[in-house]
Write an enzyme that holds these catalytic residues in place. Sequence first.
Site, short mmCIF file in Angstrom:
data_model
loop_
_atom_site.label_atom_id
_atom_site.label_comp_id
_atom_site.label_asym_id
_atom_site.label_seq_id
_atom_site.Cartn_x
_atom_site.Cartn_y
_atom_site.Cartn_z
CG ASN A 19 -24.09 -19.21 -20.84
OD1 ASN A 19 -23.66 -19.93 -19.94
ND2 ASN A 19 -24.68 -19.69 -21.92
CB SER A 36 -19.10 -25.17 -13.18
OG SER A 36 -18.88 -26.33 -13.90
CG HIS A 78 -16.51 -29.27 -10.89
ND1 HIS A 78 -17.67 -29.93 -10.65
CD2 HIS A 78 -16.71 -28.53 -12.00
CE1 HIS A 78 -18.56 -29.63 -11.57
NE2 HIS A 78 -18.00 -28.78 -12.41
CG HIS A 103 -19.55 -33.30 -15.82
ND1 HIS A 103 -18.49 -32.95 -15.02
CD2 HIS A 103 -20.50 -32.35 -15.64
CE1 HIS A 103 -18.80 -31.84 -14.37
NE2 HIS A 103 -20.01 -31.46 -14.72
CG HIS A 119 -15.22 -24.39 -18.18
ND1 HIS A 119 -16.39 -24.80 -17.57
CD2 HIS A 119 -14.23 -24.73 -17.31
CE1 HIS A 119 -16.12 -25.37 -16.40
NE2 HIS A 119 -14.82 -25.33 -16.22
CE1 TYR A 135 -16.87 -32.33 -19.05
CE2 TYR A 135 -19.22 -31.86 -18.96
CZ TYR A 135 -17.94 -31.62 -18.52
OH TYR A 135 -17.70 -30.69 -17.56
CD GLU A 136 -15.30 -35.14 -15.65
OE1 GLU A 136 -14.19 -35.21 -15.11
OE2 GLU A 136 -16.37 -34.98 -15.02
CB ALA A 161 -22.92 -23.54 -14.39
CG MET A 221 -22.65 -29.56 -20.74
SD MET A 221 -20.93 -29.18 -21.09
CE MET A 221 -21.11 -27.77 -22.21
CB SER A 222 -24.35 -31.96 -14.81
OG SER A 222 -24.96 -30.79 -14.32
N1 HPA Z 1 -24.74 -24.84 -22.25
C1 HPA Z 1 -24.40 -25.97 -21.59
N2 HPA Z 1 -23.87 -25.96 -20.38
C2 HPA Z 1 -23.68 -24.78 -19.78
C3 HPA Z 1 -24.01 -23.57 -20.41
C4 HPA Z 1 -24.58 -23.61 -21.71
O1 HPA Z 1 -24.90 -22.59 -22.33
N3 HPA Z 1 -23.68 -22.58 -19.55
C5 HPA Z 1 -23.18 -23.16 -18.43
N4 HPA Z 1 -23.17 -24.50 -18.57
#
Ligand code: HPA
Length: 265
Positions: free
Chosen positions: A229, A28, A58, A80, A241, A82-83, A110, A205-206
């Site tokens: 973050n 991302s 993306h 992903h 996001h 989750y999609e 990310a 998440m990947s």
């Molecule tokens: N959690 C999951 N996926 C992420 C995060 C997070 O804090 N930050 C960026 N992608």
Amino acid sequence: MSKSDSTLAQVHARAGEAPVTLGLILGSGLGHIADMVEGEAFDYAELTGFPVSAVSGHSAKLVIGQLWGQRVAVFGGRAHYYERGRADAMRMPLELLKALGATRVILTNAAGSFRPDIPPGDLMLISDHINFSGLNPLIGEDTDDRFVNMTNAYDPEMRAGLKAAAKGENITLKSGVYSWYSGPSFETPAEINALKILGTDAVGMSTVPEVILARFLGLDAAAISVITNMAAGLGTEEISHSHTKNMAPIGAAKLEKILRRFIGG
Ligand code: HPA
């Protein structure tokens, strides 16, 4: 006959048949590196059977050509779990990468950090992972190849090379354990606490299913997280996001320098 065969023919017809050495999968907000490749770009939607990701941030294209002196295949964005609920969403693109001749793949993502010494804007080199989802992209694979050895899944030699590249660029690149959380909702602070006890340094998440698939296919793999973050409950920022997309370019500038030195040798 693998699902990527007809796509391989499509790619060869336009990009030529010279083998690529390396694949790069961009997370991302990191897609701009795909635009630096001098070569042929394919929208995922035009490639037969390619999983199209609709995640904003993306770029959804595959570019094949020269990047910093090597012939590479760069995937601007990934599909992903989750999609569509498929842990093997990236199997076909990784099979295609292998068929294109690559022996190595670098994945980027990310992620949320657990470590105050790896704050937002920094990068983390993934040394190992925890599959917190319990899902596996090889469920349903019916050959003995499914029993993949995941020791040193993140190739020690590639990791050393990426560390050396970071050092050469005066960029701090600490290593840590990445945990895969399915998404698409972010984690709760209680889940983050549990993951911390388990030994997590960053969450996202990947990447985990892709590294399992890469090892299954015999590709050497390395991965770098761009920290956007602090994980839920560990920081003060609002996790979203759009925050991920806004923060990713900060780390992406460092990532680009490291990759340039690593790939450019
Ligand atoms: N959690 C999951 N996926 C992420 C995060 C997070 O804090 N930050 C960026 N992608």
